[in-house]
Design a protein around this motif. Structure first.
Motif, PDB file in Angstrom:
ATOM      1  N   VAL A 285       4.243  -1.920   8.575  1.00 37.37           N
ATOM      2  CA  VAL A 285       3.385  -2.920   7.960  1.00 37.37           C
ATOM      3  C   VAL A 285       1.938  -2.517   8.228  1.00 37.37           C
ATOM      4  CG1 VAL A 285       3.325  -4.415   9.982  1.00 37.37           C
ATOM      5  CG2 VAL A 285       2.979  -5.420   7.729  1.00 37.37           C
ATOM      6  N   GLY A 286       1.065  -2.812   7.287  1.00 36.25           N
ATOM      7  CA  GLY A 286      -0.354  -2.507   7.445  1.00 36.25           C
ATOM      8  C   GLY A 286      -1.131  -3.749   7.841  1.00 36.25           C
ATOM      9  N   LEU A 287      -1.813  -3.678   8.992  1.00 40.89           N
ATOM     10  CA  LEU A 287      -2.618  -4.803   9.450  1.00 40.89           C
ATOM     11  C   LEU A 287      -4.058  -4.592   8.990  1.00 40.89           C
ATOM     12  CD1 LEU A 287      -1.275  -5.134  13.125  1.00 40.89           C
ATOM     13  CD2 LEU A 287      -0.481  -6.321  11.068  1.00 40.89           C
ATOM     14  N   MET A 288      -4.575  -5.533   8.215  1.00 40.72           N
ATOM     15  CA  MET A 288      -5.924  -5.430   7.656  1.00 40.72           C
ATOM     16  C   MET A 288      -6.930  -5.989   8.667  1.00 40.72           C
ATOM     17  SD  MET A 288      -7.079  -6.936   3.988  1.00 40.72           S
ATOM     18  CE  MET A 288      -8.792  -7.375   3.701  1.00 40.72           C
ATOM     19  N   VAL A 289      -7.885  -5.119   9.100  1.00 36.46           N
ATOM     20  CA  VAL A 289      -8.870  -5.498  10.113  1.00 36.46           C
ATOM     21  C   VAL A 289     -10.271  -5.178   9.609  1.00 36.46           C
ATOM     22  CG1 VAL A 289      -7.197  -5.075  11.958  1.00 36.46           C
ATOM     23  CG2 VAL A 289      -8.793  -3.263  11.300  1.00 36.46           C
ATOM     24  N   ASP A 290     -11.282  -5.716  10.311  1.00 34.87           N
ATOM     25  CA  ASP A 290     -12.677  -5.461   9.942  1.00 34.87           C
ATOM     26  C   ASP A 290     -13.229  -4.209  10.607  1.00 34.87           C
ATOM     27  OD1 ASP A 290     -12.796  -7.645   8.278  1.00 34.87           O
ATOM     28  OD2 ASP A 290     -13.561  -9.001   9.827  1.00 34.87           O
ATOM     29  N   ASP A 291     -12.785  -3.927  11.855  1.00 34.16           N
ATOM     30  CA  ASP A 291     -13.386  -2.794  12.568  1.00 34.16           C
ATOM     31  C   ASP A 291     -12.435  -2.307  13.656  1.00 34.16           C
ATOM     32  OD1 ASP A 291     -15.189  -0.885  13.302  1.00 34.16           O
ATOM     33  OD2 ASP A 291     -16.561  -2.245  14.334  1.00 34.16           O
ATOM     34  N   LEU A 292     -12.492  -1.008  13.902  1.00 35.23           N
ATOM     35  CA  LEU A 292     -11.754  -0.406  15.014  1.00 35.23           C
ATOM     36  C   LEU A 292     -12.711  -0.237  16.187  1.00 35.23           C
ATOM     37  CD1 LEU A 292      -9.708   2.407  13.221  1.00 35.23           C
ATOM     38  CD2 LEU A 292      -8.850   0.217  14.031  1.00 35.23           C
TER      39      LEU A 292
ATOM     40  N   TYR B  63       0.859  -1.190   0.000  1.00 34.99           N
ATOM     41  CA  TYR B  63       0.000   0.000   0.000  1.00 34.99           C
ATOM     42  C   TYR B  63       0.893   1.236   0.000  1.00 34.99           C
ATOM     43  CZ  TYR B  63      -3.887   3.106   1.007  1.00 34.99           C
ATOM     44  OH  TYR B  63      -4.834   4.106   0.922  1.00 34.99           O
ATOM     45  N   ARG B  64       0.615   2.143  -0.924  1.00 35.02           N
ATOM     46  CA  ARG B  64       1.413   3.356  -1.072  1.00 35.02           C
ATOM     47  C   ARG B  64       0.979   4.376  -0.012  1.00 35.02           C
ATOM     48  NH1 ARG B  64       6.358   4.524  -2.925  1.00 35.02           N
ATOM     49  NH2 ARG B  64       6.549   6.733  -3.500  1.00 35.02           N
ATOM     50  N   LEU B  65       1.825   4.554   1.012  1.00 28.60           N
ATOM     51  CA  LEU B  65       1.537   5.499   2.084  1.00 28.60           C
ATOM     52  C   LEU B  65       2.552   6.634   1.978  1.00 28.60           C
ATOM     53  CD1 LEU B  65      -0.195   6.070   4.630  1.00 28.60           C
ATOM     54  CD2 LEU B  65       1.563   4.874   5.962  1.00 28.60           C
ATOM     55  N   ARG B  66       2.129   7.676   1.305  1.00 27.66           N
ATOM     56  CA  ARG B  66       3.009   8.804   1.016  1.00 27.66           C
ATOM     57  C   ARG B  66       4.281   8.323   0.321  1.00 27.66           C
ATOM     58  NH1 ARG B  66       0.184   9.949   5.628  1.00 27.66           N
ATOM     59  NH2 ARG B  66       1.632   8.894   6.986  1.00 27.66           N
ATOM     60  N   GLU B  67       5.439   8.352   0.982  1.00 27.06           N
ATOM     61  CA  GLU B  67       6.688   7.968   0.319  1.00 27.06           C
ATOM     62  C   GLU B  67       7.037   6.494   0.510  1.00 27.06           C
ATOM     63  OE1 GLU B  67       8.183  10.108  -1.624  1.00 27.06           O
ATOM     64  OE2 GLU B  67       6.719  11.624  -1.036  1.00 27.06           O
ATOM     65  N   ASP B  68       6.234   5.782   1.276  1.00 27.78           N
ATOM     66  CA  ASP B  68       6.560   4.384   1.601  1.00 27.78           C
ATOM     67  C   ASP B  68       5.614   3.413   0.907  1.00 27.78           C
ATOM     68  OD1 ASP B  68       8.601   5.170   3.317  1.00 27.78           O
ATOM     69  OD2 ASP B  68       7.239   5.330   5.026  1.00 27.78           O
ATOM     70  N   ASN B  69       6.163   2.240   0.560  1.00 31.48           N
ATOM     71  CA  ASN B  69       5.350   1.108   0.130  1.00 31.48           C
ATOM     72  C   ASN B  69       5.250   0.144   1.309  1.00 31.48           C
ATOM     73  OD1 ASN B  69       4.624   1.559  -2.657  1.00 31.48           O
ATOM     74  ND2 ASN B  69       6.808   1.372  -3.132  1.00 31.48           N
ATOM     75  N   VAL B  70       4.071   0.117   1.942  1.00 34.89           N
ATOM     76  CA  VAL B  70       3.893  -0.646   3.174  1.00 34.89           C
ATOM     77  C   VAL B  70       3.314  -2.023   2.862  1.00 34.89           C
ATOM     78  CG1 VAL B  70       2.721  -0.703   5.403  1.00 34.89           C
ATOM     79  CG2 VAL B  70       3.493   1.484   4.462  1.00 34.89           C
ATOM     80  N   PRO B  71       4.005  -3.117   3.268  1.00 32.02           N
ATOM     81  CA  PRO B  71       3.432  -4.456   3.085  1.00 32.02           C
ATOM     82  C   PRO B  71       2.125  -4.592   3.873  1.00 32.02           C
ATOM     83  CG  PRO B  71       5.770  -4.592   3.649  1.00 32.02           C
ATOM     84  CD  PRO B  71       5.353  -3.175   3.868  1.00 32.02           C
ATOM     85  N   VAL B  72       1.146  -5.256   3.263  1.00 30.92           N
ATOM     86  CA  VAL B  72      -0.153  -5.454   3.902  1.00 30.92           C
ATOM     87  C   VAL B  72      -0.237  -6.886   4.421  1.00 30.92           C
ATOM     88  CG1 VAL B  72      -2.650  -5.492   3.586  1.00 30.92           C
ATOM     89  CG2 VAL B  72      -1.261  -3.726   2.459  1.00 30.92           C
ATOM     90  N   LEU B  73      -0.610  -7.009   5.678  1.00 31.52           N
ATOM     91  CA  LEU B  73      -0.727  -8.327   6.291  1.00 31.52           C
ATOM     92  C   LEU B  73      -2.167  -8.536   6.750  1.00 31.52           C
ATOM     93  CD1 LEU B  73       0.862 -10.846   7.186  1.00 31.52           C
ATOM     94  CD2 LEU B  73       1.219  -9.740   9.388  1.00 31.52           C
ATOM     95  N   PRO B  74      -2.960  -9.301   6.002  1.00 32.43           N
ATOM     96  CA  PRO B  74      -4.342  -9.603   6.440  1.00 32.43           C
ATOM     97  C   PRO B  74      -4.307 -10.530   7.659  1.00 32.43           C
ATOM     98  CG  PRO B  74      -4.064  -9.962   4.076  1.00 32.43           C
ATOM     99  CD  PRO B  74      -2.687  -9.826   4.656  1.00 32.43           C
TER     100      PRO B  74
END
Length: 692
Positions: free
Chosen positions: A621-628, A581-592
């Protein structure tokens, strides 16, 4: 019936270790016999010796007696205070620590250093005696005229022996000052049937004949019990002593009290074994010495809060009787009050575990002193923020990593005196330790004004070891982080300080295990800085609750960078089905998370899903969740102790509804995400080769 001294052992050990710290600090600052610190050093050694004798720690008693003798000669001005004697005494402090542990475990300490230091102590004492032998011979004829006698009335309180003190050992210490005559007054001894075994009914009148001891010396013998007795000391020959002299005319001479002590110990042992089939305390069973000294003010706050809780509980109980809707408002108010009281009680209990970080910093003056001698470098240590408070458990575990960082600063950071002068610096290097609070964490900085980290040397060594590719482009921060790689060292030679390529990786792992992180900054020629961020406590965590399917997980707030709703145009799918996932200047790996823990999630597509971006050691790293869900403090429970270690999980907690929620291990999950990315890239590469 005998008194079980084991119940007082934890207090003795705690006070002994404090005494050793007092000795160490005083010796490092000792300049002359006029210095008041020599008296505090002597008192600390004397107290350790006295306490050790009470508990039968003969190894400690015998060794500390030599130390005490040397210190006594120093404080009386009978010998000059020289650096070589100070070094011997500093080594003696280390030996006493080893002997205390050995006696505590009822074993013989076989460390060779103890014999070596004992030889040095005897040689030092012997040399001083040789120097003064002529003076002693010249004054032999005048001893009788210089001798003076003291009358000592010693009336102990009845509970004296319950505190682990024994009058026999006090008399033994007095015998070291001169010749004793003792009268025991038994006038208050009740009939046998009325005797309480734990009470002391005796009092004593003592005559001490001595050549050089003063009233101050005599009072120091009784300093452990001065608040638990009536003590009157009078110089014979004065008007106040005339009425007391007649009572001592026929008193026996107590010239060998040590034999009386030995006999008393044997008698105590026989009595104990007669009254009981076996000793009350097993030799292999040691009391738990873990303890915390808590200020009375903190205890008072707890007592007040418990009182508030009792009042609130009574109010809620009253509302529960014949409850109807008219009482709903009072019930809600009572529950709010209960919540507030509980929160304050929780914070107060946590403050009990908080100790000044000076407990961890106190070891470094001695460490710097020893390393300065070994390396031949002049080093000044500056300590700031020593009153900053930290959880006791965190402090105990951070000690060794800090020691390694300071040793590295001395060995790798601070240059030799000649190099510093050539570079226009002060010949004395400077290392500073600083601690301060930042948000919900504590920061410890270790700074030096040395030569800094050689960026190119670190990079070359990393390339040589295959840690990084030869044509890699790394930032300064990334290069400096390479020193934490296992087996990494740029030292040209191995010393007993550093250079074996072990330690820095362990430092990083230990800090991470505490939920902390370490950052490195350096400037060539000006020095380096190591900044350690740690949570204030390991018992409670500020966390963000998230839901994945039907499961609730907790993400530590300290690790969260931001939370966002994903946008399709910022999603990149790379080879091996890896998502970035492109987060400004970083490419962050997504971990479901649902994939990691094999869950049925509400949303299995990343498009327009919720992403919690977390960070550890500069990796995101980006953690993929259903709800906060809500943010709240949670009490951490060890998963390893109660079940087993699970990858990606650091612990668990119990939520308000009674359900169990897992606490995510962010560094572990980032490592898992990066490992998955590497596997995906390797798989894609192999597939391309097969096609070709």
């Amino acid at each position: 019936m005998t008194i079980d001294l084991a119940q007082f052992l934890p207090t003795f050990l705690e006070e002994s270790y404090e005494g050793l710290e007092t000795m160490e600090t005083g010796l490092l600052n000792l300049q002359s016999s006029e210095d008041d610190s020599i008296h505090s050093i002597f008192r600390a050694a004397h107290s350790i010796k006295g306490g050790a004798g009470t508990f039968g720690f003969t190894q400690v008693t015998n060794f500390t007696h030599l130390v005490e003798t040397l210190l006594d000669e120093m404080r009386d001005g009978r010998r000059d205070i020289i650096q070589s004697d100070i070094e011997i005494l500093l080594q003696s402090v280390d030996c006493i620590r080893l002997l205390i542990e050995a006696d505590r475990n009822e074993s013989v300490c076989e460390d060779e250093s103890i014999n070596n230091v004992q030889i040095l102590l005897n040689e030092s004492l012997k040399s001083a005696n040789t120097q003064t032998i002529n003076e002693s011979e010249d004054t032999n004829d005048s001893k009788s005229t210089n001798q003076q006698s003291w009358l000592i009335d010693f009336i102990p309180q009845p509970h004296l022996v319950q505190t682990g003190n024994d009058p026999i050992f006090l008399f033994n210490a007095l015998a070291d000052l001169g010749e004793l005559r003792i009268i025991c007054n038994t006038s208050e001894l009740p009939v046998f049937s009325d005797i309480e075994p734990k009470e002391l009914y005796l009092k004593w009148q003592i005559q001490l004949s001595t050549l050089s001891s003063t009233e101050k010396d005599i009072r120091e013998v009784f300093e452990w019990v001065e608040d638990e007795c009536i003590l009157d000391i009078t110089l014979l020959g004065t008007e106040a002593a005339v009425d007391k002299e007649q009572d001592l005319k026929s008193a026996p001479v107590a010239s060998e009290p040590a034999l009386d002590i030995k006999a008393a110990k044997e008698e105590t042992t026989r009595t104990s074994l007669t009254d009981n089939d076996k000793p009350q305390t097993s030799a292999k069973t040691k009391p738990d010495v873990g303890s915390i000294r808590v200020g009375v003010d903190k205890v008072d706050i707890l007592i007040n809060l418990v009182g508030e809780l009792v009042i609130t509980q009574s109010m809620l109980s009253e509302l529960g009787n014949d409850f109807d809707l008219s009482k709903l408002e009072k019930l809600t108010s009572g529950l709010d009050q209960l919540l507030q009281n509980t929160k304050e009680l929780q914070e107060s209990v946590m403050r009990i575990r908080m100790l000044p970080i000076s407990f961890a910093f106190n070891r470094f003056p001695r460490l710097i002193h020893d390393l300065s001698i070994k390396t031949g470098k002049e080093i000044e240590l500056v300590i700031k923020g020593e009153q900053t408070e930290l959880d006791k458990t965190v402090m105990e575990q951070i000690g060794d990593p800090l020691v390694h960082l300071v040793r590295n600063a001395v060995d790798h950071g601070i240059e030799s005196k000649e190099v510093r002068i050539a570079n226009g610096k002060s010949p004395k290097g400077k290392i500073s330790l600083d601690a301060y609070h930042m948000g919900g964490s504590i920061v410890i900085e270790i700074n030096d004004d040395g030569g800094g980290i050689n960026r190119q040397a670190v990079l070359n060594k990393a390339i040589e070891k295959g840690v990084v590719e030869p044509n890699s482009t790394l930032t300064d921060s990334q290069v400096f982080d390479l020193i934490f790689e296992p087996g990494f060292s740029t030292a040209n030679e191995v010393t007993d300080i550093s250079g074996r390529g072990v330690g820095m990786d362990v430092v990083k792992k230990n800090i991470q295990s505490l939920g902390g992180r370490i950052q490195v900054a350096s400037e060539p020629g000006k020095g380096s800085s190591f900044k350690v961020n740690l949570p204030l406590t390991l018992a409670i965590l500020d966390g963000q609750l998230v839901r994945v399917g039907t499961e609730v997980y907790i993400i530590p707030l300290i690790s969260i960078v931001e939370s966002l709703q994903t946008k399709t145009d910022l999603i990149n799918r790379v080879s091996g089905n890896m998502l970035l996932y492109r987060l400004r200047e970083d490419n962050v790996p997504v971990l479901p998370i649902y994939q990691l823990f094999n869950l049925e999630a509400d949303n299995i597509e990343i498009d327009n899903s919720l992403l919690v971006v977390v960070e550890s050691d500069g990796q995101k790293v980006g953690l993929m969740v259903d709800d906060l869900l809500a943010q709240q403090q949670v009490v951490i429970k060890s998963l390893k102790d109660n079940y087993q270690q699970v990858d990606g999980i650091s612990g668990a907690t119990i939520l308000g509804d009674g359900s169990v929620a897992m606490i995510l291990d962010i560094p572990g999950m980032i490592s898992m995400a990066l490992a998955q990315a590497q596997v995906a890239q390797k798989t894609a590469h192999n597939n391309i080769e097969e096609v070709v």
